[in-house]
Write an enzyme that holds these catalytic residues in place. Structure first.
Site, PDB file in Angstrom:
ATOM      1  N   ARG A   1       0.592  -1.173   0.085  1.00 25.65           N
ATOM      2  CA  ARG A   1       0.267   0.041  -0.064  1.00 25.65           C
ATOM      3  C   ARG A   1       0.805   0.925  -0.211  1.00 25.65           C
ATOM      4  NH1 ARG A   1      -3.309  -2.226   4.302  1.00 25.65           N
ATOM      5  NH2 ARG A   1      -5.693  -3.037   3.055  1.00 25.65           N
TER       6      ARG A   1
ATOM      7  N   HIS B   1       5.115 -12.620   8.248  1.00 24.73           N
ATOM      8  CA  HIS B   1       5.285 -11.630   8.229  1.00 24.73           C
ATOM      9  C   HIS B   1       5.787 -10.784   9.785  1.00 24.73           C
ATOM     10  CE1 HIS B   1       5.328  -7.116   7.136  1.00 24.73           C
ATOM     11  NE2 HIS B   1       7.349  -7.620   7.385  1.00 24.73           N
TER      12      HIS B   1
ATOM     13  N   ASP C   1      -0.052  -0.662   8.322  1.00 18.61           N
ATOM     14  CA  ASP C   1      -0.139   0.479   7.083  1.00 18.61           C
ATOM     15  C   ASP C   1      -1.538   1.150   7.131  1.00 18.61           C
ATOM     16  OD1 ASP C   1      -1.008  -1.792   5.602  1.00 18.61           O
ATOM     17  OD2 ASP C   1       0.531  -1.957   4.177  1.00 18.61           O
ATOM     18  N   ASP C   2      -2.416  -0.161   7.265  1.00 19.49           N
ATOM     19  CA  ASP C   2      -3.573   1.349   6.874  1.00 19.49           C
ATOM     20  C   ASP C   2      -4.517   1.532   8.199  1.00 19.49           C
ATOM     21  OD1 ASP C   2      -4.161  -1.529   8.084  1.00 19.49           O
ATOM     22  OD2 ASP C   2      -5.906  -1.960   6.728  1.00 19.49           O
TER      23      ASP C   2
ATOM     24  N   ASP D   1      -4.522 -13.584  14.710  1.00 25.50           N
ATOM     25  CA  ASP D   1      -5.066 -12.873  15.375  1.00 25.50           C
ATOM     26  C   ASP D   1      -6.477 -13.729  16.168  1.00 25.50           C
ATOM     27  OD1 ASP D   1      -6.585 -12.811  12.220  1.00 25.50           O
ATOM     28  OD2 ASP D   1      -7.003 -10.200  12.849  1.00 25.50           O
TER      29      ASP D   1
END
Length: 438
Positions: free
Chosen positions: A108, A181, A203-204, A282
């Site tokens: 992104r 990652h 990153d969002d 998660d």
């Protein structure tokens, strides 16, 4: 007392000087004519006698001086007096907390929005170093990250290979890459860079003005309370109409792992790393084997929001929930607030009795009340289906993970409905989460 001692010493010195001069005078005095051995013997006897007197007087003065000094010490001891001493060097002030922020990035180029917000609100580069870990090898995104120069540390995930997955999980390849990652990036932070803790964002995410203040204040709580395992900036039910912006300082305990901007300690990573999952990290965190009855801290009003509609989840929940999350816009000085109410013993001593002392209402009564009706109330559910029906009727997220509702603590979910505080709660004799409620 010191004056008396000085006078005695001076007196003794003068006494000795005087008698020394007298003795010298007598020894140097010539004998008269006709003086014989008898007269010389008499003079010698006189001198010896004077010397003995002088020695006795000196001993007397020294004895008096010793008595004075002894008395002075005893008197000072009774009064607690101590001779002046050099103050010990003060211990150095504790080092300021260093909480690095780890940004997980991929492809992104809009990561700029995330980084700009972090740098805008970051109070100190030393206390909050910014680390961006990039997967995917996306050149445009790498160029955006590199454009920030020394303002951040840019790490690149070296393993970009495909991951073998079961045939039924081919469409979930992205979740496997994300888990890989995460594992690599967290290992860099804790193993290579040797940090004590880290704030993880993706990153969002966009952050609130008091994002750093919040985590700095909650960090000591995480250190002190073993029943906590994370601090999250996210409220899963934080839609604008379901929170109270006037109570932006309000924090809760939750048994649901929220993610989306969260703080963890190195000790937790040491526990999780050996068994880190290949995918869906998660949801794996939300399983009882990992959670181990521990809770997270979460805010009334979220300190992060997501602007990433498209991702590996294909926008799941975004249009229905995530894009409506309220981002806090008021700075709360959390480091000056007392957060001890979030410790488990104190929280359960106050929170649980408060909830179960509230009047119980039916959902129809709640929906029929005019907006702005005052007074907190409790809405009770009896099972999985009951919870899901009530949550859906009130606009809450109705999914459960290992039996735990989003934002729930001991099964209780706090939210605002038509301006009124509501607690969706199980019966007071609640026995614990049922993992089959998923």
């Amino acid at each position: 007392m010191l004056k008396k001692s000085s006078w005695v010493l001076w007196g003794a010195a003068l006494f000795l000087a005087w008698h020394g001069l007298l003795l010298l005078f007598l020894w140097s005095r010539p004998l008269g004519p006709g003086a014989g051995g008898e007269e010389g013997s008499l003079l010698t006897a006189q001198v010896v006698r004077l010397a003995g007197d002088a020695e006795a007087e000196l001993e007397k003065q020294q004895h008096l001086l010793r008595q004075i000094q002894r008395y002075s010490r005893l008197r000072g001891g009774r009064r607690g007096a101590q001779p002046p001493q050099k103050a010990p060097p003060s211990s150095p002030p504790p080092d300021p907390v260093v909480l690095p922020v780890l940004v997980l990035a991929c492809d992104r180029s809009s990561v700029r929005r995330c980084l700009d917000g972090l740098l805008r609100y970051r109070p100190s580069a030393q206390r909050f170093p910014l680390i961006v870990s990039q997967d995917c090898g996306h050149a445009e995104t790498a160029a955006v990250i590199a454009s920030y120069g020394d303002a951040l540390t840019h790490l690149r995930q070296p393993d970009l290979s495909d991951i073998p997955v079961p045939p039924e999980h081919r469409k979930f390849q992205g979740y496997y890459r994300i888990a890989r990652h995460y594992r690599w990036a967290l290992a860099q932070v804790f193993r290579t860079l040797r940090h004590r803790a880290v704030i993880v964002v993706e990153d969002d995410l966009e952050v609130a003005p008091d994002f750093f203040e919040y985590f700095q204040a909650a960090f000591p709580l995480l250190l002190a309370d073993p029943s906590l395992w994370c601090v999250s900036a996210w409220n899963d039910n934080g839609k604008e109409q379901m929170v109270d912006p006037a109570r932006a300082e309000l924090l809760y305990r939750t048994d649901f792992f929220p993610g989306l901007g969260w703080l963890l300690l190195a000790e937790l990573w040491e526990e999780l790393e050996p068994k880190w999952p290949p995918a869906f990290w998660d949801d794996w965190m939300r399983q009882p084997q990992q959670r181990r009855d521990r809770s997270c801290v979460r805010p009334e009003v979220s300190r992060t929001v997501t602007f990433g509609r498209k991702g590996v989840s294909q926008g799941q929940f975004f249009d229905q929930y995530l894009k409506f999350i309220k981002l806090n816009d008021r700075f709360v000085p959390f480091t000056r607030l007392d957060l001890s109410y979030l410790r488990k013993e104190e929280y359960e001593r106050t929170f649980l009795p408060k909830v179960y002392s509230l009047p119980e209402v039916k959902v129809e009564e709640l929906q029929g009340n005019p907006p702005g009706e005052l007074g907190a109330v409790r809405l009770q559910y009896s099972g999985r289906d009951s919870f899901k029906a009530l949550a859906k009727a009130l606009g809450l997220m109705d999914d459960l993970k290992s039996g735990v509702p989003r934002a729930g603590y001991r099964g209780i979910v706090s939210f605002v409905y038509r301006g009124r505080r509501v607690y969706l709660a199980p019966p007071a004799d609640w026995r614990g989460y049922d993992p089959t409620w998923s």
